[in-house]
Design a protein around this motif. Structure first.
Motif, PDB file in Angstrom:
ATOM      1  N   LYS A   5       0.843  -1.195   0.000  1.00 57.21           N
ATOM      2  CA  LYS A   5       0.000   0.000   0.000  1.00 57.21           C
ATOM      3  C   LYS A   5       0.880   1.247   0.000  1.00 57.21           C
ATOM      4  N   GLU A   6       0.619   2.137  -0.934  1.00 49.39           N
ATOM      5  CA  GLU A   6       1.429   3.346  -1.049  1.00 49.39           C
ATOM      6  C   GLU A   6       1.080   4.331   0.067  1.00 49.39           C
ATOM      7  N   GLN A   7       2.134   4.803   0.728  1.00 45.58           N
ATOM      8  CA  GLN A   7       2.005   5.747   1.833  1.00 45.58           C
ATOM      9  C   GLN A   7       3.052   6.846   1.667  1.00 45.58           C
ATOM     10  N   PRO A   8       2.849   8.003   2.307  1.00 44.32           N
ATOM     11  CA  PRO A   8       3.916   9.015   2.316  1.00 44.32           C
ATOM     12  C   PRO A   8       5.154   8.457   3.013  1.00 44.32           C
ATOM     13  N   ASP A   9       6.338   8.723   2.446  1.00 41.40           N
ATOM     14  CA  ASP A   9       7.582   8.234   3.023  1.00 41.40           C
ATOM     15  C   ASP A   9       8.506   9.377   3.426  1.00 41.40           C
ATOM     16  N   LEU A  20       6.738  15.300  -2.282  1.00 40.21           N
ATOM     17  CA  LEU A  20       6.383  14.130  -1.479  1.00 40.21           C
ATOM     18  C   LEU A  20       6.905  12.884  -2.183  1.00 40.21           C
ATOM     19  N   THR A  22       6.717   8.735  -1.989  1.00 42.38           N
ATOM     20  CA  THR A  22       5.898   7.690  -1.389  1.00 42.38           C
ATOM     21  C   THR A  22       6.739   6.449  -1.098  1.00 42.38           C
ATOM     22  N   THR A  23       6.126   5.496  -0.406  1.00 45.70           N
ATOM     23  CA  THR A  23       6.815   4.240  -0.106  1.00 45.70           C
ATOM     24  C   THR A  23       7.106   3.436  -1.368  1.00 45.70           C
ATOM     25  N   LYS A  25       8.271   4.936  -3.919  1.00 43.63           N
ATOM     26  CA  LYS A  25       9.313   5.811  -4.484  1.00 43.63           C
ATOM     27  C   LYS A  25       8.815   6.634  -5.666  1.00 43.63           C
ATOM     28  N   ARG A  26       7.512   6.892  -5.696  1.00 48.47           N
ATOM     29  CA  ARG A  26       6.959   7.825  -6.673  1.00 48.47           C
ATOM     30  C   ARG A  26       7.042   9.217  -6.080  1.00 48.47           C
ATOM     31  N   LYS A  67      12.609   5.949  -9.959  1.00 51.61           N
ATOM     32  CA  LYS A  67      12.320   5.853  -8.525  1.00 51.61           C
ATOM     33  C   LYS A  67      13.309   6.717  -7.759  1.00 51.61           C
TER      34      LYS A  67
END
Length: 95
Positions: A5-9, A20, A22-23, A25-26, A67
């Motif tokens: 699941k994509e989350q802020p990283d 931002l 994401t987890t 790497k977008r 990425k």
């Protein structure tokens, strides 16, 4: 939390723009793009203009970049480091 699941990283905050990562790497960017610090070309018809001298992206835009593992945002620039350690810089002069 699901692993896929994509989350802020990570987030980087510039003077008038944000980045931002994401987890997955977008990279999403938003804010002022007057100096092309977001890494995207914009046209007046998709811009939210608070006043005539400012170009601002109103919603986060997904960048079409490799990425990214780290980003930094400054006054009129952004710095991205991809998974291989290559540095990509966005400024008023482009890449």
């Amino acid at each position: 939390m699901k692993k896929d699941k994509e989350q802020p990283d990570d987030i980087a905050l510039g003077k008038k723009h944000s980045i931002l990562i994401t987890t997955l790497k977008r990279v999403f960017v938003w804010g002022q793009n007057k100096e092309q610090q977001l890494g995207i070309e914009t046209t007046p018809d998709i811009l939210n203009k608070p006043h005539a001298s400012q170009k601002t992206e109103p919603i986060p835009k997904l960048l079409n970049v490799p990425k990214i593992k780290k980003a930094a945002a400054g006054y009129k620039h952004s710095l991205f480091v991809d998974m291989q350690g290559t540095k990509l810089v966005e400024t008023a002069n482009g890449r």
